[in-house]
Every structure is written in C-alpha cells, then in structure tokens.
Design a protein around this motif. Structure first.
Motif, PDB file in Angstrom:
ATOM      1  N   LEU A 156      80.018 -49.472 -63.223  1.00 27.24           N
ATOM      2  CA  LEU A 156      81.054 -50.186 -62.553  1.00 27.24           C
ATOM      3  C   LEU A 156      80.373 -51.289 -61.487  1.00 27.24           C
ATOM      4  O   LEU A 156      79.564 -50.502 -60.769  1.00 27.24           O
ATOM      5  CB  LEU A 156      82.082 -49.330 -61.961  1.00 27.24           C
ATOM      6  CG  LEU A 156      83.060 -50.108 -60.974  1.00 27.24           C
ATOM      7  CD1 LEU A 156      83.930 -50.784 -61.872  1.00 27.24           C
ATOM      8  CD2 LEU A 156      83.725 -49.139 -60.008  1.00 27.24           C
ATOM      9  N   HIS A 157      80.514 -52.568 -61.645  1.00 31.63           N
ATOM     10  CA  HIS A 157      80.152 -53.420 -60.979  1.00 31.63           C
ATOM     11  C   HIS A 157      81.206 -54.071 -59.908  1.00 31.63           C
ATOM     12  O   HIS A 157      81.971 -54.463 -60.302  1.00 31.63           O
ATOM     13  CB  HIS A 157      79.336 -54.462 -61.677  1.00 31.63           C
ATOM     14  CG  HIS A 157      78.295 -54.218 -62.302  1.00 31.63           C
ATOM     15  ND1 HIS A 157      77.038 -54.923 -61.960  1.00 31.63           N
ATOM     16  CD2 HIS A 157      78.038 -53.316 -63.210  1.00 31.63           C
ATOM     17  CE1 HIS A 157      76.229 -54.433 -63.127  1.00 31.63           C
ATOM     18  NE2 HIS A 157      76.777 -53.086 -63.731  1.00 31.63           N
ATOM     19  N   TYR A 158      80.880 -53.696 -58.558  1.00 28.03           N
ATOM     20  CA  TYR A 158      82.146 -54.031 -57.650  1.00 28.03           C
ATOM     21  C   TYR A 158      81.611 -54.260 -56.230  1.00 28.03           C
ATOM     22  O   TYR A 158      80.340 -53.844 -55.826  1.00 28.03           O
ATOM     23  CB  TYR A 158      82.986 -52.513 -57.526  1.00 28.03           C
ATOM     24  CG  TYR A 158      82.441 -51.523 -56.855  1.00 28.03           C
ATOM     25  CD1 TYR A 158      82.629 -51.360 -55.588  1.00 28.03           C
ATOM     26  CD2 TYR A 158      81.375 -50.655 -57.330  1.00 28.03           C
ATOM     27  CE1 TYR A 158      82.111 -50.253 -54.791  1.00 28.03           C
ATOM     28  CE2 TYR A 158      80.852 -49.694 -56.733  1.00 28.03           C
ATOM     29  CZ  TYR A 158      81.147 -49.481 -55.291  1.00 28.03           C
ATOM     30  OH  TYR A 158      80.565 -48.387 -54.651  1.00 28.03           O
ATOM     31  N   ASP A 159      82.437 -54.892 -55.496  1.00 23.87           N
ATOM     32  CA  ASP A 159      82.063 -55.247 -54.139  1.00 23.87           C
ATOM     33  C   ASP A 159      82.898 -54.348 -53.017  1.00 23.87           C
ATOM     34  O   ASP A 159      84.236 -54.593 -53.209  1.00 23.87           O
ATOM     35  CB  ASP A 159      82.305 -56.571 -53.887  1.00 23.87           C
ATOM     36  CG  ASP A 159      82.119 -57.042 -52.306  1.00 23.87           C
ATOM     37  OD1 ASP A 159      81.684 -56.466 -51.415  1.00 23.87           O
ATOM     38  OD2 ASP A 159      82.043 -58.223 -52.125  1.00 23.87           O
ATOM     39  N   GLY A 160      82.421 -53.388 -52.306  1.00 24.59           N
ATOM     40  CA  GLY A 160      83.105 -52.550 -51.698  1.00 24.59           C
ATOM     41  C   GLY A 160      83.894 -52.972 -50.504  1.00 24.59           C
ATOM     42  O   GLY A 160      84.438 -52.143 -49.596  1.00 24.59           O
TER      43      GLY A 160
END
Length: 287
Positions: A156-160
């Motif tokens: 999963l590629h995400y920005d927190g």
C-alpha cells in the motif's frame, strides 16, 4: 487488407512480435558503442533473477496506457519470457471510467480524486502515477481482489498526513490492521508491505480520518515480470510537470522500478508550442 480484430478485454495474449528498437548509445567508442541506453535494464534482468525478486517495469502514459491494451501487450510479452510476476500497480480507485486493471477487480468508494489531469490542476504532490485519493468526510474504502492471477506480496502506497490518522488493512477474511507511518518517518509518501502465500487474495483498505491520502496498491509475485499501469486519460508532459519533482522521486524510489517507460505525445498537440524555458524545464525534470 482489413485490419486485424482487437482481442476481447480479458482474453489471454501471447508475446508481441519482435520489433527493432533504436537504442541510443551512452558510451560511444571508435569501434562502436560500449554501453547502450538499455544496458541498465539488461543488468536488472540478471540481478532480479539472482536476488529472487520480480523484474519491475513502470509504464506512465495517457489513454492508450490507461485502458491497458498497450501495457497489457508489453506485460504479456515480458511475462512470456521472464515469468508471471503478477498484476502490479492498482490505483486506489478508478481515476476514470476507462481504467481497467488487469486480472483484478477494483471497488473504490468515498474517495476524492486529485490528479495532474484534473481541470485547473496546480503544482503539487501527486505521487507515483500523478493521481492521489483523499477520503471524503463520510469515509472511504477500497477493495481489490485477484480474479485470474495470483499474488504473493501486497503493498500500500500512502501518505499518512499528520501521522495521527492512518488506514486499516484487511487481507482476505482476516482481521483489520491499523497502519500508520513510523514516528521517525519523513513526511510524504510511505509504503506498507506484507508477504503472503502465492495464490488468490483480496485486500480491503479503509481510511481512518480525513488527513491521509492513498495512491495505490501493488499485487505481485516473488518472481517474474511486473508491468505497472500508471496511465491517466488526457495525460501529457505538461500535466506531469505539475507533480513536484522531489515528491515524485520519493514515490518512485518506494516502488523501485527497473525500467520506466513513458508513452506520451498525442495530447501535447492541444497545448500549442511551449516557450523555450518551460520546454527545457520539462525535459530536465523527466530525463
């Protein structure tokens, strides 16, 4: 003679016929060429096999990439030669109605899309493929399920966001796990990954709060070729120029492709000639 019929969507494809490719020389010599532009990819083929990992190709482009016909041909050809490495990249939600990821089903709801091709797009952080997805106040969810292929690794590629909120991830029918960036992680894009037994799988992602952003998921196997479809309908070099170079480099490093293929050009005719300084910046940004 009449043109050949296009294959039905989802039909199996064989390898593409070999077509000579002009390979620019990086190190010319009096006797010929010491190193061509694709030498690094040739070395990556050997290295991926030795390291026991997939051979990764990232394909950015416009509508001919987004509908997965051109990319699917490339994927079939490489997988015929190097083995089936899985589907690869899947957007968190369909960025357009023409997006049809290969060998998986995608259900995304409650996401607000923001991309480099959105009318009136301004410069910003658009992740690896130029499109990011933020949850709406009433919540957002994505479910990806393999239909004909298999997977042995999920990313999963995400920005927190502010780091206090995150996402929950459930694999198959298992319990949901809350995922947040590490406290010492730099701001921006990060990656969560999990290795699984090779086979059919499903992944359910739910946003916890409204500050996180999700770019996409990856479903791949332990070996073989993986070709990521990073196409956006209406994409162009001018549109990609909206993406901050530093954030794109970080997102690209997280995916770590062995080869990046860019298929653009048709939409540039709508923009008219670029001024010389802007044209130079565009070339340098993606060299």
């Amino acid at each position: 003679p009449p043109l050949p019929r296009l294959p039905t969507r989802g039909a199996p494809l064989g390898p593409m016929p070999a077509v000579p490719v002009e390979e620019p020389c990086l190190q010319p010599s009096a006797g010929g060429c010491l190193r061509g532009a694709l030498a690094a990819f040739d070395e990556a083929v050997v290295r991926a096999d030795r390291e026991g990992r997939p051979l990764r190709v990232a394909h950015l482009g416009d509508s001919v990439v987004a509908v997965d016909k051109l990319t699917r041909r490339l994927r079939a050809s490489l997988q015929h030669r190097f083995g089936d490495g899985g589907t690869g990249w899947v957007f968190a939600a369909a960025p357009s109605r023409w997006y049809h990821p290969h060998q998986v089903s995608l259900e995304g709801r409650g996401w607000q899309s923001r991309s480099v091709v959105t009318p009136g797009a301004t410069n910003g952080d658009y992740g690896l493929a130029g499109a990011v997805f933020a949850p709406q106040p009433n919540g957002a969810e994505t479910r990806v399920r393999t239909t004909r292929g298999s997977a042995a690794r999920v990313e999963l590629h995400y920005d927190g966001g502010d780091g206090r909120e995150g996402v929950s991830i459930a694999l198959d029918d298992g319990p949901a796990e809350t995922v947040r960036p590490a406290p010492d992680a730099p701001p921006g894009w990060t990656r969560w990954a999990r290795d699984l037994a090779d086979g059919p799988h499903s992944v359910t992602v739910r946003a916890q709060g409204t500050t996180v952003r999700v770019a996409g998921l990856v479903l791949e196997r332990r070996r073989g070729a993986v070709v990521d479809n990073l196409g956006l309908v209406g994409n162009s070099a001018r549109a990609l120029h909206h993406n901050y170079a530093q954030s794109w480099e970080r997102a690209l490093a997280l995916r770590a492709p062995d080869l990046v293929v860019v298929t653009l050009g048709a939409n540039e005719v709508n923009h008219g000639p670029l001024a010389a300084p802007q044209r130079q910046r565009t070339v340098e940004a993606y060299r």
